[in-house]
Design an enzyme around this catalytic site. Sequence first.
Site, PDB file in Angstrom:
ATOM      1  N   TYR A 155       0.828  -1.209   0.000  1.00  0.00           N
ATOM      2  CA  TYR A 155       0.000   0.000   0.000  1.00  0.00           C
ATOM      3  C   TYR A 155       0.862   1.259   0.000  1.00  0.00           C
ATOM      4  O   TYR A 155       0.692   2.146  -0.843  1.00  0.00           O
ATOM      5  CB  TYR A 155      -0.929  -0.013   1.217  1.00  0.00           C
ATOM      6  CG  TYR A 155      -1.887   1.156   1.273  1.00  0.00           C
ATOM      7  CD1 TYR A 155      -2.930   1.263   0.352  1.00  0.00           C
ATOM      8  CD2 TYR A 155      -1.762   2.144   2.241  1.00  0.00           C
ATOM      9  CE1 TYR A 155      -3.813   2.336   0.398  1.00  0.00           C
ATOM     10  CE2 TYR A 155      -2.647   3.209   2.297  1.00  0.00           C
ATOM     11  CZ  TYR A 155      -3.665   3.302   1.375  1.00  0.00           C
ATOM     12  OH  TYR A 155      -4.543   4.360   1.417  1.00  0.00           O
ATOM     13  N   GLU A 157       4.113   1.794  -0.741  1.00  0.00           N
ATOM     14  CA  GLU A 157       4.917   1.999  -1.951  1.00  0.00           C
ATOM     15  C   GLU A 157       4.047   2.103  -3.195  1.00  0.00           C
ATOM     16  O   GLU A 157       4.418   2.770  -4.168  1.00  0.00           O
ATOM     17  CB  GLU A 157       5.940   0.868  -2.101  1.00  0.00           C
ATOM     18  CG  GLU A 157       6.967   0.810  -0.985  1.00  0.00           C
ATOM     19  CD  GLU A 157       7.923   1.996  -0.982  1.00  0.00           C
ATOM     20  OE1 GLU A 157       7.832   2.856  -1.880  1.00  0.00           O
ATOM     21  OE2 GLU A 157       8.767   2.070  -0.084  1.00  0.00           O
ATOM     22  N   VAL A 197      -9.040   1.641  13.452  1.00  0.00           N
ATOM     23  CA  VAL A 197      -9.168   1.798  14.888  1.00  0.00           C
ATOM     24  C   VAL A 197     -10.538   2.358  15.281  1.00  0.00           C
ATOM     25  O   VAL A 197     -11.144   1.892  16.264  1.00  0.00           O
ATOM     26  CB  VAL A 197      -8.002   2.666  15.426  1.00  0.00           C
ATOM     27  CG1 VAL A 197      -8.058   4.069  14.895  1.00  0.00           C
ATOM     28  CG2 VAL A 197      -7.974   2.657  16.927  1.00  0.00           C
ATOM     29  N   VAL A 198     -11.082   3.317  14.541  1.00  0.00           N
ATOM     30  CA  VAL A 198     -12.367   3.902  14.923  1.00  0.00           C
ATOM     31  C   VAL A 198     -13.491   2.883  14.789  1.00  0.00           C
ATOM     32  O   VAL A 198     -14.284   2.687  15.718  1.00  0.00           O
ATOM     33  CB  VAL A 198     -12.663   5.167  14.082  1.00  0.00           C
ATOM     34  CG1 VAL A 198     -14.086   5.659  14.333  1.00  0.00           C
ATOM     35  CG2 VAL A 198     -11.673   6.274  14.410  1.00  0.00           C
ATOM     36  N   ASN A 200     -13.247  -0.391  14.591  1.00  0.00           N
ATOM     37  CA  ASN A 200     -12.998  -1.488  15.530  1.00  0.00           C
ATOM     38  C   ASN A 200     -13.516  -1.154  16.917  1.00  0.00           C
ATOM     39  O   ASN A 200     -14.248  -1.931  17.539  1.00  0.00           O
ATOM     40  CB  ASN A 200     -11.490  -1.766  15.624  1.00  0.00           C
ATOM     41  CG  ASN A 200     -11.060  -2.928  14.765  1.00  0.00           C
ATOM     42  OD1 ASN A 200     -11.828  -3.418  13.943  1.00  0.00           O
ATOM     43  ND2 ASN A 200      -9.832  -3.360  14.938  1.00  0.00           N
ATOM     44  N   GLN A 219       0.696   5.340  21.114  1.00  0.00           N
ATOM     45  CA  GLN A 219       0.884   5.835  19.753  1.00  0.00           C
ATOM     46  C   GLN A 219      -0.256   6.803  19.411  1.00  0.00           C
ATOM     47  O   GLN A 219      -1.384   6.650  19.888  1.00  0.00           O
ATOM     48  CB  GLN A 219       0.969   4.688  18.741  1.00  0.00           C
ATOM     49  CG  GLN A 219      -0.277   3.830  18.596  1.00  0.00           C
ATOM     50  CD  GLN A 219      -0.268   2.635  19.522  1.00  0.00           C
ATOM     51  OE1 GLN A 219       0.129   2.722  20.657  1.00  0.00           O
ATOM     52  NE2 GLN A 219      -0.754   1.492  19.020  1.00  0.00           N
ATOM     53  N   ARG A 221      -2.672   9.318  16.747  1.00  0.00           N
ATOM     54  CA  ARG A 221      -3.285   9.477  15.439  1.00  0.00           C
ATOM     55  C   ARG A 221      -4.087  10.771  15.431  1.00  0.00           C
ATOM     56  O   ARG A 221      -4.473  11.293  16.470  1.00  0.00           O
ATOM     57  CB  ARG A 221      -4.218   8.296  15.105  1.00  0.00           C
ATOM     58  CG  ARG A 221      -3.534   6.948  14.929  1.00  0.00           C
ATOM     59  CD  ARG A 221      -2.654   6.905  13.712  1.00  0.00           C
ATOM     60  NE  ARG A 221      -2.092   5.579  13.496  1.00  0.00           N
ATOM     61  CZ  ARG A 221      -0.964   5.153  14.036  1.00  0.00           C
ATOM     62  NH1 ARG A 221      -0.278   5.946  14.851  1.00  0.00           N
ATOM     63  NH2 ARG A 221      -0.504   3.940  13.783  1.00  0.00           N
ATOM     64  N   GLN A 285       3.556   7.716  15.428  1.00  0.00           N
ATOM     65  CA  GLN A 285       2.990   9.061  15.411  1.00  0.00           C
ATOM     66  C   GLN A 285       2.459   9.370  14.018  1.00  0.00           C
ATOM     67  O   GLN A 285       3.041   8.969  13.024  1.00  0.00           O
ATOM     68  CB  GLN A 285       4.047  10.111  15.769  1.00  0.00           C
ATOM     69  CG  GLN A 285       4.500  10.099  17.214  1.00  0.00           C
ATOM     70  CD  GLN A 285       5.511  11.202  17.471  1.00  0.00           C
ATOM     71  OE1 GLN A 285       6.515  11.294  16.780  1.00  0.00           O
ATOM     72  NE2 GLN A 285       5.247  12.040  18.456  1.00  0.00           N
TER      73      GLN A 285
END
Length: 373
Positions: A155, A157, A197-198, A200, A219, A221, A285
Site C-alpha cells: 500500500y 509503496e 481503529v475507529v 474497531n 501511539q 493518530r 505518530q
Amino acid sequence: MSSAQLYGTQKRCLVTGGAGFLGSHLCEKLLEMGHDVICFDNFFTGTKDNIAHLLGKPNFELIRGDVTDPIRLEVDWIFNMACPASPVHYQYNPIKTMKTSWLGALHTLGLAKRCRARILQASTSEVYGDPTPEFHPQPEHYRGNVNCLGVRSCYDEGKRAAETLFFDYHRQNNVDIKVVRIFNTYGPRMHPHDGRVVSNFIIQALKNEDITIYGDGSQTRSFCYVDDLIRGILLMMEDNTTTGPVNLGNPGEFTIRQLAQLVIQLTGSSSRLVFLPLPRDDPLQRKPDITLAKSVLHWEPTIELREGLLRTIEYFRGIDVRRFRRPTDHTAHRNTEQEEQAQKSQQQHRGQLPSPPPASPLTPGATLPASNT
C-alpha cells in the site's frame, strides 16, 4: 436547479472507488453540486448499500469495473479514489493492491490525457511511513521513512509509485493533476470489518466486547471527519494554483488509548481495554501539517472528534453488521517480527536452518552469566 447547472459549470465526473467509504460521500456531494457522476467500482471493499440512495438520480451512473483494466469514457474531472485503504483488506492480496495503485494511476492518467480532463489522486499519509521525530507533524516536503519490504509496503509503496506517475504525466504530457495526501478519516459508511481503529473500537464497544489496543496505546493518530475531508478534496479540485501534494487531515492529535476511552464513554459501554503486541511497521505518530491547505485552499477541519464520533456511532447502531462481508485471512494485526522468529525456530528445530552459534560473552549483544551473589 443547482448552481453548476445554472451557470454552465456542470462537469462529467468519474469517481473510481465510488462505492467505497470516501468515494460514496464524494459522489453524493458532486451530485448535490449539480454535476454528472459516474461511479466506478469493483465492490471489493465498496458496497452497493453505500450508493443505493443515489441510483435513481438522473445524473448518476454506476459501472462495475476494475481500474487495473483500461477505462474508456468521456469525462471532465477524474477522482482516483480506488484502492483498499485498510490493512485487513490491502494485505489480503498485496500484489493486487500494488497493481490497483500503479495500474489504476496509469489507466486514469491515460484517460485524463486523452480527454484533457483534470485528475485528482487520493494519496495517503502512509507515504510518510513511520515519521522521524524531527518531522512531526508531517509537512508535504518530508520524504518519509518507509520500509519498502514490509507487509504494509504494497500500500505505502503503491501510493508512492502512483504519485511519481502523476507528476511524470504532468511534466511530460502536461496532464492537469491534483494530489492530496489523506490522513486518518472516519464517519458513516466505514466498513464495519475494515480493521481501522475507529470502526474497531465502536463495533467492540456497542457489543460490550473487550476493546483491542495494539501496543500500549501511547501511539498517536489524528482523526478527520469525512465531511471535512470531502470539502477539502473538492476545494483542491476547483483550485487553479497548485498541483499538490497537499495534506488533508485533522491536526488534533490523540493517543489510541484516549480514543478508546472516549468511545467507551460515548457509547455507554462496559468494554475493557485489552493490549496486544504492536504490528510491525505500524507508525507511532501521525499528524498532518496543514499549513499549505490553509494558505492555498483556505481549508481546515471544523468538526471536533467528539461530535464526529457521535455521528459515526449513530450510523453503526443503525446497520446490520451481518450484511457486510468479513475480510479473509490477513497479516494486518499480527506481530510479524515475533512470527518470523517463531518460523525460524521451527525451521531450525526441523533441521531446515543451521542453528545459530552459541553466544560468547565477547559477542556484541551477548549477556553475561547471572551472578549468584
